[in-house]
Design an enzyme around this catalytic site. Sequence first.
Site, short mmCIF file in Angstrom:
data_model
loop_
_atom_site.label_atom_id
_atom_site.label_comp_id
_atom_site.label_asym_id
_atom_site.label_seq_id
_atom_site.Cartn_x
_atom_site.Cartn_y
_atom_site.Cartn_z
N ASP A 329 0.86 -1.18 0.00
CA ASP A 329 0.00 0.00 0.00
C ASP A 329 0.91 1.24 0.00
O ASP A 329 2.07 1.16 0.40
CB ASP A 329 -0.88 -0.04 1.25
CG ASP A 329 -1.67 1.24 1.44
OD1 ASP A 329 -2.38 1.62 0.50
OD2 ASP A 329 -1.53 1.85 2.51
N ASP A 525 -1.65 -0.69 6.11
CA ASP A 525 -1.80 -0.14 7.47
C ASP A 525 -3.20 0.35 7.78
O ASP A 525 -3.54 0.53 8.94
CB ASP A 525 -0.82 1.03 7.66
CG ASP A 525 -1.28 2.28 6.93
OD1 ASP A 525 -1.33 3.35 7.55
OD2 ASP A 525 -1.60 2.18 5.73
N ASP A 529 -7.27 -1.51 4.10
CA ASP A 529 -6.34 -2.58 3.69
C ASP A 529 -6.71 -3.92 4.29
O ASP A 529 -6.19 -4.96 3.85
CB ASP A 529 -4.91 -2.23 4.13
CG ASP A 529 -4.36 -1.02 3.40
OD1 ASP A 529 -4.70 -0.84 2.22
OD2 ASP A 529 -3.60 -0.24 4.01
#
Length: 632
Positions: A329, A525, A529
């Site tokens: 990410d 995080d 996600d």
Amino acid sequence: EKHAKNRENKENKETFLEKYELHLLILGTALFIISLFLKDIKYLYIICSVASYIILGGDVIYKSILNIKGKNFLDENFLMTIATFGAFYLGEITEAVGVMLFYKIGEYFQEMAIDKARYSIESLMGIKSDYANIIDNQGGIKEIPSEDVKIGDIMIVKAGEKIPIDGVIVKGESALDVSALTGESIPMDVFVGSNVLSGSINGNSVIEVQTTKLFEDSAVSKIIEMVENSAIRKAKAEKFITKFAKYYTPIVVGMALVVAFGIPAILGNFRMWFQRGLIFLVISCPCALVISIPLSFFSSIGKASKNGILIKGGNYLEKLTDIDSIILDKTGTLTKGKFKVDKIDCIDCEEEELIYTAKIGEFYSTHPISEAIEKYDSDNKNYKINENDIKDYKEIPGHGTIVNYKDDIVFIGNQKLMNKYEISSDTVDHRGTVLYVAKNKKLLGIVYISDEIKNDSKYTIEKLKSYNLNVYMLTGDNKNIGDSIGMELGINKENIFTQLLPQDKVRKVEEIKNKSKGGVVFVGDGINDAPSLSIADVSIAMGGNGSDLAIESADVVLMRDEPSKIIMLLDIAKYNKKIVIENIIFALGIKAIIMVLGVIGIANMWLAIFADVGVALIAVLNAMRCMIKKDF
């Protein structure tokens, strides 16, 4: 107090047992050595030898008897008991006691090695604080169990004390020792407004912390829960060794019986073949593998824990050695997730007016970008905004905000907002976010904002690519921002995917999994996600500022939000696999060779002891290498 007392009693009991076992080992060894000097005085020799044998091997014999009653007796205790009884029958008293002595010495050193590995993990348990000092309704301080603290309570944490529960500082400033949580030795400076984690040790002054979580949801409780559960999730190698020992032991016992009774029934010379059968039994003990393989995983998980990497099970450590793709990410993982003002472009006003107007426009906004403008103060000016003068605040999703302030209409947002209200503006190219600031439909200027890339992100990408991994980046940001940051980090453009909603990220992870030849790792995080973390072969969450849901969903948690910890994790996993393979080849190889030597009469009982105790000790020491290795 009750929990602390129970823990203290348990520790005292364990210390007493360790000292008791050591004293028995010393006494038994002393009697064995004395017996060697008394061989000419037969009755004293026998008395000392038998006393030494009982002191050293009493618990082994007792366990083997219990196991026979439980019909689960084919273990090392049974093998040692039968082998030594047989040696006594043949009159090989010194060899019988020697087998038990060196078996117990090996067992003692194995326990020491296991304790060392366990200590690195159990030391985490010491970060838990059983009590908290709470300010009561009368302004006094009362000590209550941490489990009874409520969200919103104010805790007093003195210098040197552990923070019992996660919270935010409402008074005071200090430096926290967070090494037990993150592996980072440098103290972390905190002040009013700073979020602090339970288990951190307050450094040099008193602080007041308002709790934001319950005790069971705090960082320290989650860490302990993860560590306690890590042993449950065994790797395939550990399961294989357990299953292997289950079949291996009865097979070698059967082979020993053939050597001891079957061959002499055909060839004669019962004494010689019976002795060789006993040697075969001692050699065949599987403890080298049964102890060293789980210890390898235990040591590796302990090493990772000391460096702020929490692995929820040996199976995930094993999976990390068979991956070919890693998906990261962007925001909060590769970037700090904290926006900053890059530059100001004044078009029809002075900088002070531009910033003041921008602050008015973002006054009620909760978007992270508004925080960057709120904190920006180029010349330490005190921009005072009267909230009572703000009227008709309106936020237009995907565009920006409009607000009436002291009869002026303020517009702040992207070019779509300018176009919507026919405010003249030019298109500009910037890696981050471009905010146009206008007043009464006249453009005052542009504020350029970007998310900072973490210091170690580029290094991490370079190392991952050097490991021949396919590196992908997923983000919800627009294409210009995502592509710009991704390519700056060294990620191939075709592996950068932008403008993704949570469900789009899940779909993209599944696509990458379907075309990958090995496992897929996802690192994230945020709350958005969590679905992607749950479907990856191995998922890694940033635990410092990451959401609770992401941490719950992940298989591995990095307590410091540093991407470079991923490299350390992969290196530990690779090193652990190397040690496991070395121990399997070494233990089985040596045992097979000495078994053959034992059957043909070359190996004696002392070589058999080496094949058992010596091989086990070498394998255990090899398993400990991960714990002491420093250059990860």
